[in-house]
Structures are given as C-alpha cells and as structure tokens.
Design an enzyme around this catalytic site. Structure first.
Site: not given
Length: 421
Positions: A292, A323
């Site tokens: 990512n 997150h």
C-alpha cells in the site's frame, strides 16, 4: 502501511457497483467539458463538477451516513481558511482524527445489519478523507501549497472542497496530492490516451480475481485442518486477503486513470514490479515499504519523519489508531513493528555469515518462507474481529515464529548493549 484494513475489503462488493457508475462519469468529465471555454470559468466548472459528483456519490453509496463524511470535510476547509499556515496541520490533524475515532467507536457499538455495507463504506471514506486533509494541511504548513489570500472566500474554498470530495478518489485509490489535483484540473491541454492503461489494469484485476476464486474454491474443498491453528490454512487465508487488496488497488487506479487523475509512475499503490516484490521479497522491511505504497508514504511523512523518538513504533501505533483500534488491529500493527525492527537487525547478522553461494541460497529461501508466514500471521490478526478468535491465534503454533523473531531481537539488542559497555 497501506493496507486500508478490513473496511475496504468488507465493502468491496458495494464499491464495485458504485465504481461502475462513476467510471462512466470519469470519461464523461474528460469528453464533455468545454475545452475552449474561458480558462477561469472552465476551471471553476471542473471544480464544481468534481465536487457535485462526490456529494452525489456519497449520498448514493452511504445514504444518511454521508453526513458523517461531509461534516469533517467542511470543518477541515473552515480550519484551513481560518488559522495561520503554521498551525494548519495541527488543527486539521486533531479535527480529522478526533472525528474519525468517534465514528469508529460509535458505529462499532451499534447493532448494525450485517448486510448493510453503508457504515463500512462511510468509515473507509472518512479514513481516505483524513489522508487527504492531513496531507493538504502539511502542504500548507510547509509552504508547498500557498493559500491565495487575494481571492474571495468561495474562490479559496472551492478547490479545497473539491479536492477533499472529488468523486474519482472518494471511495478508494492512491493518495493524490493537492498540487497534482489542481494542476490536472487547470490543465487546458488534451488529456493523454488512457484506454490502454485502464484496460491493462482491468485485465490485471480480472486475473487476480480468477486466482482468488480458484484459491477460495480449493480451500472450500480442502479436508483436514482448518482455523487459526493450521499453518497451511493460515497462509492460504492471508493469500486470499492479499489478492483481494491487490484487486481493489488495481481497480482504484484504473478509475483514477479513466478520470484523468492517474498516479505517476511509481506513485500508485500497486504496479507489476510492486506485486513481484511483495510476493518474492525475503525482507519484512521491504514488504512493509511496498505494501500500500501511497499510504506508506503518507505515514512516513506524517509520523515517521516528524517523530523524535521511536519513529518506527510510533508509525505502526498510529496506523492502528487510523484503522480503528480494534484488538486485532492493535496487536497486528504492533507485532508488525517488532517484526520489522527485528528484520533490520537479523538480516545484516545473517547475510554477513552467508559467504558461499549455497549458503546464500539457503539463507534467502529460508527467510522468504519466514517472511511469508509472518506476513500471513499479521494479516490474519489485523482482520480478526473477535477477541476470542484472536486468543486462538495467540495460543496456536503459528505464534512460534513471530515469538522467535521477538526473542532474537531482544538477544541482539542485549549483545549490542554489552558490547557498548
């Protein structure tokens, strides 16, 4: 660190449907806007078009939950226009992370319909908004993006609102800087041919989906061990997760490419070289940097380069906060930090002793297997929603290898300290 966590995977089906509608809109944006209109009117109309498309897409994909996205977007724009550039980043960061944390806690405690993907889409989109808002705040703080003080309030606010909510990157995609976004909107030149690049990415996504479907079918027909205590099953589950991430990243970049905002070479989340590197590297640190990539670059700029002490641990800890701070995410990201630190110290020690070709081959092969298993352990831990399932993972034999890496790190640190004394 990028992945974007469980949220993007859970809402993948709904996102695929909504993406199809604005893939057509992205092409229409490039084909139908009047290219020969007055430059100022053309630029403003493009900003309005992108902003209106984002609001429409948010309402379609999230329903009433779209309010949770529009409030912090409007708040960030007001902060950026109100405070001095020296304090812009601090205020935007505090606003975005506070709001995002409240949304994570509030939606996670509600009794929601498991079939309703709108809360997951909303949280995922707020996370992406945090990326763009904090990146823009840093640009203003560092003087990369000067605010046009001579313009009116609406003229200054329109580009900022459009950037935070422009529809091609609302639901996913690599982080696009405000400078690139503004330059692309203001460009009066003919946009390059994008059909070939979009087609290649769509074919790649199709191939990844085929691999994922085949692996899932193989797992479904498998008899024998299952669950977190089975090492082959754990590795296969992690491979399924990686293939899902890869497919969504490729589709996200295809949509941005179709809308004229495709990332530059090496600036996206996934290329063929990145895919090869992720699956063949024997270094956990290399995997962490390549996974990512746009989010990794954002975390490096936002946390790692600005943290005076323990920047690696602080970066992974912030990633867990970003997150959502679920138990699996906290454990997974902190475990990842320890494994990367161990990787930095173990590999120089081992590579210095791998002198012959056969020993080097054994060293690379063994460490590749270790990297695959540790990555699988971390991914499954991050995706684990139930605390009881996380406890099963902790007490399984799969914890032996990460624990061994952690103990080796402590031993090497102790040896280093003894040498210094």
């Amino acid at each position: 660190m990028r992945g974007r966590g469980r949220l993007q995977r859970d809402c993948g089906g709904c996102r695929t449907q909504t993406k199809l509608c604005y893939q057509h809109c992205g092409g229409s944006f490039k084909l139908h806007l009047p290219q020969k209109a007055a430059k100022g009117h053309l630029v403003s109309s493009r900003y309005i078009f992108l902003l209106a498309g984002g609001c429409l897409l948010a309402g379609t994909a999230m329903g009433s939950y779209a309010v949770l996205l529009l409030i912090p977007a409007a708040g960030s724009v007001l902060v950026l226009l109100s405070v001095s550039p020296a304090r812009a980043h601090t205020w935007v960061f505090a606003l975005q992370m506070s709001w995002q944390t409240l949304c994570h806690l509030g939606l996670s405690r509600q009794e929601l319909d498991p079939q309703d993907a709108r809360p997951a889409i909303t949280l995922s989109t707020i996370m992406l908004l945090t990326q763009k808002a904090t990146s823009l705040g840093l640009d203003i703080h560092e003087g990369v993006v000067p605010l046009q003080l001579g313009q009116g309030l609406l003229q200054r606010a329109l580009p900022l609102c459009s950037y935070l909510l422009f529809f091609p990157a609302l639901l996913g995609g690599p982080l696009c800087s405000f400078s690139k976004f503004r330059a692309q909107v203001k460009s009066s030149e003919a946009l390059p041919c994008w059909l070939r690049a979009v087609g290649q990415r769509c074919l790649c996504a199709l191939a990844l989906q085929g691999l994922r479907a085949g692996l899932a079918a193989g797992l479904a027909s498998r008899q024998g061990c299952a669950g977190p205590g089975c090492l082959p099953c754990l590795w296969a589950q992690a491979l399924l997760l990686r293939l899902a991430y890869y497919m969504h990243w490729v589709l996200d970049e295809a949509l941005l490419e179709a809308a004229g905002f495709g990332p530059e070479a090496g600036q996206g989340d996934l290329s063929l070289h990145d895919l090869w590197m992720l699956e063949t590297t024997h270094r956990l640190a290399v995997f962490a940097r390549t996974w990512n990539k746009s989010t990794s670059r954002w975390l490096r700029r936002l946390v790692f380069q600005r943290c005076p002490a323990q920047p690696l641990l602080a970066t992974f800890a912030f990633s867990a906060w970003w997150h959502g701070l679920r138990p699996g995410q906290v454990f997974g990201f902190l475990c990842w930090a320890v494994m990367v630190e161990a990787d930095y110290r173990i590999h120089p020690f081992l590579s210095a002793r791998a002198t012959s070709q056969s020993v080097k081959l054994l060293y690379r092969g063994t460490t590749w297997v270790f990297t695959q298993l540790i990555v699988a352990y971390i991914l499954v831990a991050v995706e684990t929603e139930s605390f009881s399932m996380l406890c099963l993972l902790w007490t399984s034999c799969n914890s032996i290898l990460p624990l061994s890496y952690g103990l080796t790190l402590l031993l090497l640190l102790l040896v280093k300290k003894l040498k210094q004394n």
